[in-house]
Design a protein around this motif. Sequence first.
Motif: not given
Length: 251
Positions: A112, A177, A180-181
């Motif tokens: 990430l 992020e 969203d993941r």
Amino acid sequence: MAKTPRQLVNFLENVFQTHRYPPEEQGGVFQGSTRPIARLGLALEPAPELNEWVFRENLDALWLHRPWQLDPAALPPGVGVLFHHLPFDETLTLGYNDPLAAALKLENGEELGHKQAPGFPPRAIGMLGDAPATPLAEWLELLTAEFGGHEEVLKGKKDPIHRVAVVGAMTDALVREAADRGAALYLTGQVRQPARRAVEESGLSVVAIGHRRSEEWGLRALADVLRANFPDVETVVYPSFLTNSAEVLSA
């Protein structure tokens, strides 16, 4: 059998993947020595009692996370000093940290975010991992057991939690992020105000462990790695974070 300083340096370069960093950030030898290493001490930084501890424990070499205030002349003759700063932080604290993923029972690890120095390979800022669905309260118990506490908790909307982000930074973009993941929990060192809106809008829970606690965890993890790979070298830790006096944590 005692190891040579070069053997230890080569091993740590591999552990920390120092080739990903510019030379000035790679760490390595702070004070050279040719003495074979049978007893190795680990500490985060110089402390008032550190030199006395090195004498008392009859150490052959010392590893420091932050060696900048060390007076090498105060150490016993022949004691070598190694150090790693940024590579240690990014490998064994809150980032893409394989030992921590194992401790938290995270699986299917994914990178990430990334950093990259010009001309060097990219480095992951953090990791995402899957875990059995667990209520936030139980995650807090697990994190307290691992780290000895935490600084701040922002309770989100997703509970139980089955996907976790562990990140050595907290920005609006990284929080979004992670959400969203599929992450429901964001584990980091300190809550950063500019990311609070992203936290509220994403519904993530956030646990700020504290930078010092994450370093202490990393120091213990480094000791475990060294003991597993160099069983003939006695590795001891200077736990200034546990008491006001030096103590030894043995394997």
